[in-house]
Write a protein that holds these residues in place. Sequence first.
Motif, PDB file in Angstrom:
ATOM      1  N   SER A 173       0.838  -1.202   0.000  1.00 34.13           N
ATOM      2  CA  SER A 173       0.000   0.000   0.000  1.00 34.13           C
ATOM      3  C   SER A 173       0.868   1.246   0.000  1.00 34.13           C
ATOM      4  O   SER A 173       0.552   2.221  -0.687  1.00 34.13           O
ATOM      5  CB  SER A 173      -0.901   0.018   1.233  1.00 34.13           C
ATOM      6  OG  SER A 173      -1.765  -1.064   1.220  1.00 34.13           O
ATOM      7  N   ASP A 177      -6.244  -0.499  -4.442  1.00 36.85           N
ATOM      8  CA  ASP A 177      -5.676  -1.089  -3.232  1.00 36.85           C
ATOM      9  C   ASP A 177      -6.668  -2.088  -2.640  1.00 36.85           C
ATOM     10  O   ASP A 177      -7.649  -1.690  -2.034  1.00 36.85           O
ATOM     11  CB  ASP A 177      -5.346  -0.004  -2.216  1.00 36.85           C
ATOM     12  CG  ASP A 177      -4.476  -0.532  -1.076  1.00 36.85           C
ATOM     13  OD1 ASP A 177      -4.279  -1.752  -1.012  1.00 36.85           O
ATOM     14  OD2 ASP A 177      -4.005   0.275  -0.263  1.00 36.85           O
ATOM     15  N   GLU A 178      -6.402  -3.344  -2.812  1.00 37.26           N
ATOM     16  CA  GLU A 178      -7.268  -4.419  -2.315  1.00 37.26           C
ATOM     17  C   GLU A 178      -8.745  -4.111  -2.537  1.00 37.26           C
ATOM     18  O   GLU A 178      -9.529  -4.109  -1.598  1.00 37.26           O
ATOM     19  CB  GLU A 178      -7.014  -4.644  -0.822  1.00 37.26           C
ATOM     20  CG  GLU A 178      -5.550  -4.822  -0.534  1.00 37.26           C
ATOM     21  CD  GLU A 178      -5.293  -5.653   0.712  1.00 37.26           C
ATOM     22  OE1 GLU A 178      -6.209  -6.399   1.118  1.00 37.26           O
ATOM     23  OE2 GLU A 178      -4.187  -5.586   1.224  1.00 37.26           O
TER      24      GLU A 178
HETATM   25 MG   LIG Z   1      -2.331  -2.378   2.410  1.00 38.26          MG
END
Ligand SMILES: [Mg+2]
Lengths: 379, 283
Positions: free
Chosen positions: A43, A158-159
């Motif tokens: 991240s 991000d995810e």
């Molecule tokens: Mg992360």
Amino acid sequence: MAPISLRKLNKTYGALTVVHDIDLEIADKEFIILVGPSGCGKSTTLRMIAGLEEISGGELVIGGDLVNDVPSKDRDIAMVFQNYALYPHMTVYKNMAFGLMLRKAAREEIDRKVTEAARILDIEHLLNRKPKALSGGQRQRVALGRAMVRNPEVFLLDEPLSNLDAKLRGTMRAEIAKLHKRLNATFIYVTHDQIEAMTMADRIVVMKDGHIQQVDTPQILYDHPVNMFVAGFIGAPQMNMLTTTITRTEQGFAARFAGQDLVLPRHLDPRLIAPYEGREVVLGLRPEQFYERAPADIAAENLMEIETLVELTEPMGSEVHLGLTWSGTAITAKLSARCKAREGERLALAVDMSGVHLFDPETQRSLFAPEPVRREMAA
Amino acid sequence: MARKPLRLFGHRVHLQTVIAYLLAIAITIVMLLPFAWMLSASLKLDRDVFAFPIEWIPSAPRWQNYVDIWTRIPLALFIYNTTKLTVIVTLLQLFTSSFAAYAFAKLRFAYREVLFLAYIATIAMPWQVYMVPQFLEMRALGLNNTHLALICLQAFTAFGVFLMRQFYMSIPDELCEAARIDGMNEYQIWFRIMLPLSKPALSTLTIFTFVSTWNDFLGPLIYLTKTELKTIQIGIRMFITQYSTEYGLIMAASIVSLIPVLIVFLALQRFFVEGIASSGLKG
Ligand SMILES: [Mg+2]
Ligand SMILES: Nc1ncnc2c1ncn2[C@@H]1O[C@H](COP(=O)(O)OP(=O)(O)OP(=O)(O)O)[C@@H](O)[C@H]1O
């Protein structure tokens, strides 16, 4: 055109370095996925590219321009967050239109783009709702839509699927892959789900403790992991790691495990194995390399017979995962569902040696991986 | 362990519930009694106010009190002054608190935590400790006997910043980040994302500030000596003269001054309760 270069990118928090000298070239329109265990800096890397996190060292170049100090809004990027980050007090339409309004786009143009994105994502009927009144999957689509309408060169995700249930995740995976083809943009995607990584990525970046371990296509990553970490991280169930000793036999080099010589296949370069003769190496065998009855297309010389004891059976429907002990070492094998082995029984298996991996137990690197380029030399 | 439920008006209730309610009702009555007394006294002649036993509902209610208060003192002017001060101070506090709180909650800058702690620590300092030096300072600035003095003093509040910051902390950072990527600057994020989302906290702060400024006694007492500048709370004192105190009129004027506070509270109490509840969750 937006190729992205990360050159010796660093992130430090005080004395703590969480991203170490990341070097990465991302081609225009590539779908690149960052994977790695929690806390490895995925991240942080993505957020540095987004401009949400200050870059402590190194250079970030997007489309030929050094953008280290360019604010997010001028980087021509869009980001999709794990928790979607939709504006709760605005309708779906407003959420998607907001970025364009701020850029003073014409009303008709905004309307056209939002409607178009809503149509592609199948959320036209939700445009007047507030995010609170949406399901997780619908919010996810709105978040994607908000990114899409801006027509950015680079999508950062991000995810984005981690809050969805397994079935929806499968659907959205396919949709995002489709979207990537359709939008003609560069996608940088963070996940710790290796299925997402394997199915969607053009190339996967495996990270650990802020270092890049390997960057390759999913298939190369699976077939030729450069070290034990990548080998263990990619593939489920995990690769079996056995400590063996290299010996020389009439058929060539072999890895001796529990008194048995497992002859190494011929295609492995003997010059790289020779230095290890008489020394310990870690032999990596994927659970998929074990067979109850070996298929005919595997050369007989690459098949080794082994004796195991079944400790645990996990039927998965189409296949069965077996927890076995092989001379006291626990291993996992993935066999076809036809296998009727029961717990407590002995089971003879064939190992397909053509796909073995060998690792130096000290450096943890594959014996066949290209030498890592030395910093000093590259500089 | 659970007792057999009682039946009350056809509903099954537990004894504990009954006791809790009785207790709550008793406390409520004790709390409301002074107000009832005030209301009752506002309809009496001075000489009847302290008559014993208390005549809760006056036999001959003296409505004239509510007419006299407007003529005996410039009450309308006092109300105007109070309203002006309260509205300006409340608006300024909402602005400064939410503005500063945004920075303390969502922006990164050097010594942020230290600065915040230092600011919050001023809550612990009672005003009485520094009100005299502050007065001298204001007088030196030539602000004695102006409304501006009170407005300047009360426009900033550490408590308000604290309250707003706690609320902003519960708003996910990603919302600000998404807004930044969308192209907003920090002022726009504050105005277009944070403010609309912080209605509960803003309402809570509005109630606190409005009530405390409206009811402020000490501040106006120190700074405002000219009659035409006075607020209700000190204006009412004009009913107290050297020779007599007109309790009936004082109570009537007090009742009148209570009305705006009640209106503001009732209008915002829905958010207020919500705000307290949600800030409680965040701990
Ligand atoms: Mg992360
Ligand atoms: N503000 C911060 N101060 C100090 N350390 C931080 C800060 N933000 C992140 N870190 C650390 O940086 C490291 C990398 O964090 P990052 O969020 O990039 O991990 P990640 O790979 O995304 O993990 P996950 O899969 O859990 O999301 C972690 O060890 C984290 O503790």
